[in-house]
Design an enzyme around this catalytic site. Structure first.
Site, PDB file in Angstrom:
ATOM      1  N   GLU A 124     125.288  88.921   7.924  1.00  0.00           N
ATOM      2  CA  GLU A 124     125.865  88.531   9.209  1.00  0.00           C
ATOM      3  C   GLU A 124     126.991  89.484   9.616  1.00  0.00           C
ATOM      4  O   GLU A 124     127.156  89.803  10.798  1.00  0.00           O
ATOM      5  CB  GLU A 124     126.385  87.096   9.133  1.00  0.00           C
TER       6      GLU A 124
ATOM      7  N   TRP B 111     125.208  92.315  11.048  1.00  0.00           N
ATOM      8  CA  TRP B 111     124.770  92.120  12.442  1.00  0.00           C
ATOM      9  C   TRP B 111     125.913  92.409  13.408  1.00  0.00           C
ATOM     10  O   TRP B 111     125.706  93.000  14.478  1.00  0.00           O
ATOM     11  CB  TRP B 111     124.256  90.701  12.650  1.00  0.00           C
TER      12      TRP B 111
ATOM     13  N   TRP C  55     112.848  87.033  37.477  1.00  0.00           N
ATOM     14  CA  TRP C  55     113.733  85.910  37.194  1.00  0.00           C
ATOM     15  C   TRP C  55     113.763  84.932  38.364  1.00  0.00           C
ATOM     16  O   TRP C  55     113.563  85.316  39.517  1.00  0.00           O
ATOM     17  CB  TRP C  55     115.155  86.401  36.928  1.00  0.00           C
TER      18      TRP C  55
ATOM     19  N   ASN D  84     125.537  78.956  15.335  1.00  0.00           N
ATOM     20  CA  ASN D  84     124.695  80.108  15.658  1.00  0.00           C
ATOM     21  C   ASN D  84     123.229  79.728  15.851  1.00  0.00           C
ATOM     22  O   ASN D  84     122.552  80.265  16.732  1.00  0.00           O
ATOM     23  CB  ASN D  84     124.815  81.171  14.569  1.00  0.00           C
TER      24      ASN D  84
ATOM     25  N   TRP E  67     119.215  86.532  31.470  1.00  0.00           N
ATOM     26  CA  TRP E  67     120.061  86.443  30.277  1.00  0.00           C
ATOM     27  C   TRP E  67     121.509  86.783  30.603  1.00  0.00           C
ATOM     28  O   TRP E  67     122.430  86.286  29.944  1.00  0.00           O
ATOM     29  CB  TRP E  67     119.532  87.358  29.165  1.00  0.00           C
TER      30      TRP E  67
ATOM     31  N   TRP F  62     122.531  88.050  23.127  1.00  0.00           N
ATOM     32  CA  TRP F  62     121.754  87.568  24.269  1.00  0.00           C
ATOM     33  C   TRP F  62     120.521  88.432  24.500  1.00  0.00           C
ATOM     34  O   TRP F  62     119.443  87.916  24.826  1.00  0.00           O
ATOM     35  CB  TRP F  62     122.622  87.502  25.520  1.00  0.00           C
TER      36      TRP F  62
END
Length: 480
Positions: free
Chosen positions: A283, A286, A314, A349, A367, A390
């Site tokens: 993590e 990341w 969209w 998360n 997004w 995202w």
């Protein structure tokens, strides 16, 4: 003839609100000269410059206020009070340097493109005044410019990136906090923290934040030690259960630099082992990968990394966006997450992935709208983590999985909150619903009518087919 007094050094704090492992502060203290700690609060509540700069969100401003309080108290104990000033750094820092008679300004560098642009402007402004800006290495574990794949290109997928990071990373060196700081005399006058309006006024929406969080360096270490003592061993599976306190909740402390990735990495490596520790280090990886992506793609908060998604069809549905923001979608796990966010400034998360998928795939809303909402409401809203995550959810970022990864909010709830403890905590109108129905209350219309819970905005199955059809249409257009 008496020797002249040594020139003070201004230490500019930004996203590094700590005393330990602070290379700029450590170096200034080691010189034995007066130190002027400085934080500049931009009048627009931003910390950067250039086209990628953004105002700070409301939850981040709340945290910043309290983190500055604690940093100020720590610096005062060391002997050099924090100077707070408002304005643009390129204007304010030279002014403070002039008032202090400083010849150098020390600052920790940043990978944030907006802050890097601000550094350039600041260096130019100081140079015109005959003051040198000394930029110390950034707080991340790796240098994005040097970490490349076998073809010499930036990594596009996390797993090989993290493998390369692990192979090239020696034990990070960390620095102790100074024992004392020599104050400037006279020190530049500070402005009051309250004058910057970082806290909400009317309405005061921060009660849940106050009940949930304690900002500051000491609190960061308390959280880290508690996590290592009680939860890291089971982190690999526990991190997916939102009803359990199995995650570290270090993200806002890392976002403000109250603790560094170096410190966390070393503590986990020294005090824990096994799959839980390895998963947690992943993590941290990341977080590094998110910054790595933004360094190579500075406009990630605005534009899809895969540019073909710029043409995605969209929808424009402001009422559905508002229902999502307020946790009134009719899907319990989604609504629980959005209400947790609204009350505490944080969201588990696993649930972040679920609510993100729902916004983008079920509602077909951009997004960027979700990223903007998180930017304003998360206490850990980060210039890299937020847009990179995202884009991962949307399937348009640096990720091997394509758009058709669509989370089913019912199945996700049943898998990761099987007894409904998380949902019942944040959606109290469902407190009396049985475990069997907690993630699909519409299967009992009488229960829904009794509780007053919202009907689903969309049917997930139909919404999934709509999303896949839009995605296939986009691919067909790109192929023509």
């Amino acid at each position: 003839m008496a020797a002249s007094a040594p020139a003070p050094i201004v230490v500019l704090f930004r996203d590094d609100l700590r005393l330990a492992d602070h290379p700029a502060l450590h170096a200034a203290a080691g010189r034995g000269v007066p130190v002027v700690p400085l934080f500049v609060v931009d009048r627009d509540h931003g910390l950067g410059d250039g086209p990628t700069a953004r105002p700070l969100g409301g939850a981040v401003r709340w945290w910043l206020h309290h983190s500055l309080e604690r940093l100020s108290a720590g610096l005062a104990r060391l002997g050099a009070p924090l100077v707070l000033r408002g304005g643009r750094p390129a204007d304010v820092v030279p002014q403070v340097a002039g008032e202090a008679g400083a010849a150098e300004v020390f600052v920790i560098g940043s990978l944030d493109p907006a802050q890097a642009a601000a550094e350039k402007r600041l260096a130019d402004a100081l140079e015109r005044q005959g003051v040198r800006l000394v930029v110390f290495p950034h707080d991340h574990l790796i240098d994005p410019a040097r970490l490349r794949n076998g073809s010499g290109q930036p990594y596009q997928v996390y797993t090989p990136f993290f493998r390369a990071l692990r192979q090239g990373l020696e034990r990070p060196v960390t620095l102790p906090a100074p024992d004392a700081l020599r104050p400037a005399s006279p020190a530049p006058a500070p402005e009051s923290l309250a004058s910057f309006g970082l806290l909400p006024t009317a309405p005061d929406w921060a009660g849940g934040l106050r009940d949930t969080w304690t900002p500051g360096e000491d609190a960061a270490w308390t959280r880290l030690h508690a996590f290592l003592e009680t939860h890291v061993a089971g982190y690999r599976t526990g991190r997916n259960i939102p009803a359990e306190p199995a995650t570290s909740r270090l993200s806002p402390h890392l976002r403000f630099g109250e603790i560094t990735a170096r410190q966390v990495w070393n503590a986990v490596s020294a005090m824990a082992e096994g799959q839980g520790a390895e998963t947690f280090l992943g993590e941290i990886g990341w977080r590094e990968f998110s910054a790595y992506q933004v360094v190579h793609h500075p406009d990630m908060a605005r534009r899809s990394l895969r540019h073909e998604y710029d043409a995605f069809p969209w929808r424009d549905a402001p009422d559905e966006l508002r229902a999502w923001q307020r946790g009134r979608t009719g899907y319990p796990i989604v609504d629980a997450g959005m209400r947790e966010l609204w009350q505490t400034g944080w969201m588990h998360n696993r649930v972040r992935m679920i609510v993100g998928s729902f916004l983008v795939k079920d509602l077909l809303l951009p997004w960027q709208m979700g990223e903007a909402w998180f930017h304003d409401t998360l206490v850990d809203a980060h210039w890299a983590n937020n847009p990179a995550s995202w884009q991962w959810v949307a399937g348009c970022g640096a990720d091997a999985a394509p758009y058709f990864r669509i989370f089913n909010p019912v199945l996700q709830g049943e898998k990761f909150d099987p007894r409904g403890h998380y949902v019942r905590r944040w959606v109290p109108e469902l407190a009396g619903v049985s475990d069997r129905l907690i993630h699909r209350p519409w299967d009992s219309p009488l229960e829904v009518a009794r509780t007053g819970y919202a009907q689903p905005l969309v049917d997930h199955g139909a919404a999934r087919h709509r999303a896949l059809a839009a995605w296939r249409g986009l691919k067909d257009e790109a192929a023509e």
